[in-house]
Design a protein around this motif. Structure first.
Motif, short mmCIF file in Angstrom:
data_model
loop_
_atom_site.label_atom_id
_atom_site.label_comp_id
_atom_site.label_asym_id
_atom_site.label_seq_id
_atom_site.Cartn_x
_atom_site.Cartn_y
_atom_site.Cartn_z
N GLU A 139 0.84 -1.21 0.00
CA GLU A 139 0.00 0.00 0.00
C GLU A 139 0.88 1.27 0.00
OE1 GLU A 139 -3.14 0.28 -0.53
OE2 GLU A 139 -3.85 -1.77 -0.19
N TYR A 151 -7.88 9.92 -6.98
CA TYR A 151 -8.56 8.69 -6.61
C TYR A 151 -7.67 7.78 -5.75
CZ TYR A 151 -11.36 4.49 -6.66
OH TYR A 151 -12.10 3.41 -6.25
N CYS A 152 -6.46 7.55 -6.22
CA CYS A 152 -5.60 6.57 -5.54
C CYS A 152 -5.05 7.10 -4.23
CB CYS A 152 -4.47 6.14 -6.46
SG CYS A 152 -5.08 5.38 -7.99
N ALA A 166 1.85 1.87 -3.50
CA ALA A 166 0.71 2.42 -4.25
C ALA A 166 0.58 3.92 -4.01
CB ALA A 166 -0.58 1.70 -3.84
N TYR A 215 0.20 0.78 -10.32
CA TYR A 215 -0.39 2.08 -9.98
C TYR A 215 -0.04 3.17 -10.98
CZ TYR A 215 -2.67 -0.20 -6.28
OH TYR A 215 -3.51 -1.05 -5.61
N SER A 255 1.37 7.14 -6.49
CA SER A 255 0.23 8.00 -6.81
C SER A 255 0.50 9.45 -6.46
CB SER A 255 -1.02 7.53 -6.06
OG SER A 255 -1.31 6.19 -6.43
N SER A 297 -8.07 6.60 -1.80
CA SER A 297 -8.44 5.24 -1.42
C SER A 297 -7.25 4.49 -0.80
CB SER A 297 -8.99 4.48 -2.63
OG SER A 297 -8.05 4.47 -3.69
N HIS A 298 -6.08 4.58 -1.40
CA HIS A 298 -4.95 3.84 -0.83
C HIS A 298 -4.31 4.60 0.34
CE1 HIS A 298 -5.12 0.52 -3.60
NE2 HIS A 298 -5.50 1.41 -4.51
N SER A 316 -3.18 2.42 -12.96
CA SER A 316 -4.50 2.83 -12.46
C SER A 316 -4.56 4.33 -12.18
CB SER A 316 -4.94 1.97 -11.29
OG SER A 316 -4.06 2.09 -10.23
N ASN A 317 -3.44 4.94 -11.82
CA ASN A 317 -3.40 6.41 -11.74
C ASN A 317 -3.90 7.03 -13.05
OD1 ASN A 317 -0.37 7.37 -9.86
ND2 ASN A 317 -2.09 6.13 -9.24
N CYS A 353 -2.52 11.70 -8.14
CA CYS A 353 -3.76 11.01 -8.49
C CYS A 353 -4.76 11.07 -7.34
CB CYS A 353 -3.47 9.54 -8.84
SG CYS A 353 -4.99 8.65 -9.25
#
Lengths: 227, 227, 227, 227, 227, 227
Positions: F73, F87-88, F76, F167, F80, F91-92, F170-171, F85
Motif C-alpha cells: 500500500e 482517486y488513488c 501504491a 499504480y 500516486s 483510497s490507498h 491505475s493512476n 492522483c
C-alpha cells in the motif's frame, strides 16, 4: 502598453501615503543609491506589505550571518538564474558585481555558477540553493550533511535555505507582475578589471586547516576520480 | 535522529528570549490553537526573523483582500502540492478543511485541485498560482488578462501572486530544514459531513451578472468544444 | 586547474599550423576585434574542423537573410539562455548589445526575452526558437503556420531554425569543454544610453500594412481576451 | 499536404544550380548509396549552406578519430533518441545497423542504449552524450574525468562532444522543417543475423590491461555494491 | 551477466508448472507465433500472475472495441516511445508493422508519431494517450471533449485510456526487470512496400460526413491560422 | 456536470449484468467495506474487464509476497503522489492509515515519503518505485543491486516493480476518466493516536543481523558523510 514609469504591469492605484518609517527608508535609498528600487515602488501601494518585505529582505541580506553579504547575493543570483527572473538577475547581478568588485563574477553567477571557479564551500552552497529551487521535495539529510562537512554550521544552513527560499518568492512576484528593474542597475560596476584579478569570490572567512582538509577529502570522496 | 520535540533537523541553538510582542503572539497561539505552530518555533531562535515572518504571513493570509481567507488557503495548498511540501500540506490542508467546513475539499486541493469541482474563477486563480510555481519565466500578459476576464482586479492579481510566491518560499524553507508539522493538524476538521454538502468552495463574493457572462464566454473561447 | 590562457578544460595538444585561409581569418579577427574568439582558438588544433565551423557560422550569422543580423544574434542568445550557456551568453550577449546599440536589450534577451517589449514578429521568432530548443519533438505544422502568419517566408523559417539549431550545437560544445569567453566581451557596449531610447529591437524591415494587420488579429486570436 | 517528393515541409524554392564540387558530391551519393540523402536535398537550395554542412558532417563522422565510425553513429542515434528525431533515428539507425553488421544493435541504440549490453567505455561515452543533450548546463569536470578514467583522451572527449552537439543541431533542423528520411533507410541491413552473434559493438581498439583494470575499479567505485 | 535465455535480469526461480489453461495458451503462442513472448516467460514463475496479465492484455488488445486492433497497437507504441521502453517498442513496433502491413508506419510511431501523416482522429487519439502518459494530473474535461468532437464515444475514450494506461504499466515492469524481447520481433514485416503505398493507418471506420466536417472545423479552431 | 452518483466523467452506459463471480465479489465488498469501491463500479460496464482488473489487483496486493500488505500500500501511495492522483491517494491513503494503524503515516506517504522516518529497507523500496515512475528508462542494474543489498530477493524486486507499475496504470485510468473516490475513504482511520506512537511502518520481518549490518554500511557508502 504600460506607462514608462510603472514598476509593474499591474494597475495598483496610487501609492499609499508612506508612513514615517517607510518615508525615511525611501529617503535613505535616494541618498545611498540615487533611486528607490522598483520592487519597493511596487509594494508602495500598501504600507504594511512594504514594511514586511523590507524587514524580511534586510534581515536576510544584511544582518549578521556566517555567510558574507557577497555570498548571500550569490545565492540570490544563482536562484534567480534557474527560472530566468529578469528583475532579480539585473538588480542582484549588479550587487554581486559590486560586492565582489568584479564585473565578470556577476555575469558568471547570473549565467551559470557552475562555470565559475569557486572554492568547494561556495560551490556546495550554490548547489544546495539550486537543488532547493529545482527539487525541494528531494532534499534529504545527506544534503545537509554535505554542507556541514564543508564547514557550514546549522545556522549557516538556515541562512542558505532562507535566502534561497526568499528569492524563490521574489522571483515569482516579479514574474507574475512583470516587474521591471531600475535602469541604473544595468550600468553599475561595469568598469574593466585588471586581467590578473582572479575571478573568484573572496572567501568570507578563513576556514581552519581542519575544515580545509575535510573539504578536500570530501570533494575526493564525492565522485570517483582516476588519478 | 533528531529529538522528538525539535521542529526541524537543524540544531539552531536555544530559542531566543522572546521580545514582548513575540511573547504575546505565542501566547495568543496557545490560547486560540492550543499550540504554537512549529514554523514559529523554528524561527524562534531569532526575534527579528520571527517578527518579519509573522508580519508577512499575517498580512498575506488575514488582511483585507479581494480574495477570501479560504481562497488564500487554497492557493497555499495548491502551491504546496506541486513540490510535495509535507509541512505546508499538513498545516494549510487543515486550514482549508476548517475554513471550507469541508474535510473533503482539503484533501482535494492537497491532492490535485483539478479534480475539484471549482467555479471558473477559483479554477483560474489556482491555475495561475500553479503556473507561477512551475514556470514563472513563462508568465505573459495573457495570463494576467485571463484573470481580469474572470473578474479579478489588479489588486487581486497582486494578492494571488503574493500568496503563491510566499508559499514557494515557505515550502522551500520547510524542505531545506525537514520541518515537521504539529501533530494536531492531522486531526482537525475530520468529522464526516453530510453527503449532500456540495464539495465546493463558497465563492467569496457574488460576481456581477456581467462578470458571470464574461466567465462563460471566456471558458468557451478557451478551447474548442463540440456542442 | 587549467592554465589561464587555455580556451577550454581539454588538453588538445599544440595548435595546428594554421593553413593560409585560416591564418588570414585569425588576422582579420585581430584587426577587427582585437582578439581571436576563444571558440576559434579551441578549434585551432585542427584546420579542417576550424574551417567547417567558420564556414557554417559565418554563413548563418552574416550571409543574406530575411532576418536581420541583430535578429539572428537575438536567436543565438535566447537559445543560449535556455540551458545557461556561459560562453554564448557572454559573447553573443555582447553582439546583441552592439548590434542593437542598446546594452539593456542584450541583458533582457540573455535573461528572459519574454520580459522584453518585442514586436509580435520578433516575439514569435524567439518563441519558435525556444520551443525548438526545449521540445523539438513537439513542433507541428501549426507552429510553422504561426510564423507565416506574421510575415515570415519559408526561407526565413529555415533561417530561424538553422540559427536556433546551430546554437543548440555550440552551447553543448562549450558546456562539454568548459569553454571560457574572451574577457573583452564583458565590457563591450556597456555605456549608458539615453533614458528615452526605446528598449526595442529595430524591426529589420517595414512590414506591409497588410502584414501588420494580420499580426494584430493573429495576436488577438491566440488567446481569449477580455474586451 | 506537401508533395511526395519534398524533403521538408518548407517551400524553399527551386534547388540552386549545384556548383561543381557539390554536383560531384551528389553524384558520389548516387553511386554509393543509390540516392541523395534528403538532408542534402533540403540544403540544396543554397550552395554555401550545403557545402558547410557537408564539410562539417563528413569531418565529424568520417575523419580520423579515437572513436570508431560505429561509435560516432551510436552517439548520433543515442542523442536523436532523447527528443525522438524521426529523420536521424531512421537514417543513422540504418548506419548503426550497417556498421555493426547487426540489425538488433541499431534498434537497441535507437530505442534505449541503456538496454544494450555495452562495454563500460561505450556506456560511459553514451551517458556523456546524453547528459550533454539533456542538461549541458550541469556538466562538470567530474564528467570529463569519468571519460578519462575509461581510457578516453582529451581529443576523444572533444570528438564525443562535437558529434553529440552536432546531432543536437541536426535533430532540431529536421524537427523544425519536418524533414522526411529517404524510404530506403527503413530497409537497409534488416537481414536476420545468427542467434549466436553477440549483441555488442566491437570495441574500436584494444584497451591496455592497465586501462581495463582502471575501468573495472572505476565501475566498482561508482556505486556501492553488495558483494 | 545474465544467461542468454533469461527473459529478465531477475532470478525468479524455476518456472511454475503451468496449469492447463496456461499450458494451452503457451502452445497456441508456439503454433501461431513460433515462440512464446518473453513477457509471458517472465510471468511464468507464477500461474496466477500470468493468468491475470493474459486476461487483461487480451481483453484490451483483442476484444471488441470502437478502436481497431491497429489503433490499439499504435497507442501501445506511442506510449512506449515516451520513456523509451525497449521491450515494448520492439514487440509492439512489430505488431504495428504487421497490422498496418506497412514497415514504415511501425518505425514512425515508435520514433515520433507526430511525424506520421495521420488523420485528425488518430492524431488526437495519440495526443491524448501521450498527454495521459506525461502529465495525467493535467487531464481536464476539455481533453475528453476534444476526443468526443472527433467522433469518439465515451466507451472509445475508456479504451484509449485503458490501453495507454496498461502500457504505462508494462513499460515499467519491463524497465524494472530489464526484460528482453524475443529476437524474432526485429525481423518481422521488414519487406519493402511499394513506394506508392500511402504511409497512413487505415481508418478503422468511415466517419460520417457530419463527423468529418466537425473534425475540420475543430482543427481549424484549435490554433489560429493565416489563410 | 456529471450526476452525483457517477464514478467517472464518462457515460459508459448501464452497468452490465454482473456474472455470478463478480456479483459475489461486489457482495463481499458491501459486507466488508460497506460499499463497492468506485473503481469497480467504473469497470462494471463489462464483466471481462472487471474480472481481469480484480484478478490482477488482488494478486498484487493480497497474495503471498516478501513485501507486507502495508508495504504494498505504501508503494501504491508513493507512486500516486508523483502525479497527484486524487482517486488513488484517497483510497490507498486510507489503506495505509488502516494497515499502519497510524493516520499520520498515511498523510506522510501521500504527501512526501521522504519526510517519513522510514527504515532504510522501506526508503529504498519507495525510492525504486518512484524512480521507476519518473524515469523508467534510466533504471540500471545498480538500482536492482541496491535493493538486493538491503535484503530484497529477486522475487521481492519483481513485486515492488509490479505494484509500482500497476499504480502507474491505475493512476492514469483514474485521471483519464476523472474517477471519484467513495466518500467513505476520507473518514477512515482518522482517530488520533497516542503521541508516543512512533511514526514508522512496522518492518515486515526482522532482518538478520548480517542484513542489518549490510544496510548500515551500504547507507554509509552511498554518500560521503562528515563524521
Amino acid at each position: 502598453m504600460r506607462g514608462k514609469d510603472k514598476a509593474t504591469a499591474l494597475d495598483l492605484g496610487a501609492p499609499a501615503t508612506l508612513e514615517p518609517d517607510m518615508q525615511a527608508y525611501f529617503a535613505k535609498c535616494m541618498e545611498k543609491l540615487g533611486f528607490v528600487p522598483n520592487v519597493l515602488q511596487a509594494y508602495a501601494f500598501d504600507n504594511a506589505k512594504l514594511r514586511a518585505f523590507i524587514l524580511m529582505v534586510d534581515d536576510l541580506m544584511l544582518a549578521d550571518s556566517g555567510l558574507s553579504k557577497l555570498e548571500r547575493e550569490m545565492i540570490a543570483v544563482a536562484v534567480s538564474s534557474v527560472k530566468h527572473c529578469h528583475y532579480c538577475l539585473t538588480s542582484h547581478g549588479s550587487a554581486v558585481r559590486q560586492r565582489a568588485k568584479n564585473p565578470e563574477m556577476g555575469e558568471l553567477i547570473a549565467q551559470n555558477y557552475r562555470a565559475a571557479d569557486l572554492p568547494p564551500r561556495q560551490k556546495a552552497m550554490l548547489d544546495f540553493a539550486v537543488l532547493l529551487t529545482e527539487a525541494p521535495d528531494k532534499i534529504e539529510e545527506a544534503d545537509r550533511e554535505e554542507l556541514r562537512s564543508l564547514g557550514f554550521t546549522d545556522r549557516d544552513i538556515w541562512d542558505i535555505a532562507a535566502v534561497a527560499a526568499f528569492y524563490n518568492m521574489s522571483n515569482r512576484l516579479a514574474a507574475a507582475t512583470d516587474m521591471k528593474p531600475n535602469r541604473e542597475y544595468y550600468y553599475q560596476m561595469r568598469e574593466q578589471i585588471d586581467a590578473e584579478t582572479p575571478i573568484r569570490a573572496t572567501a568570507h572567512r578563513m576556514p581552519s586547516p581542519a575544515a580545509r582538509s575535510r573539504e578536500q577529502s570530501s570533494a575526493k570522496r564525492r565522485r570517483p576520480r582516476a588519478e
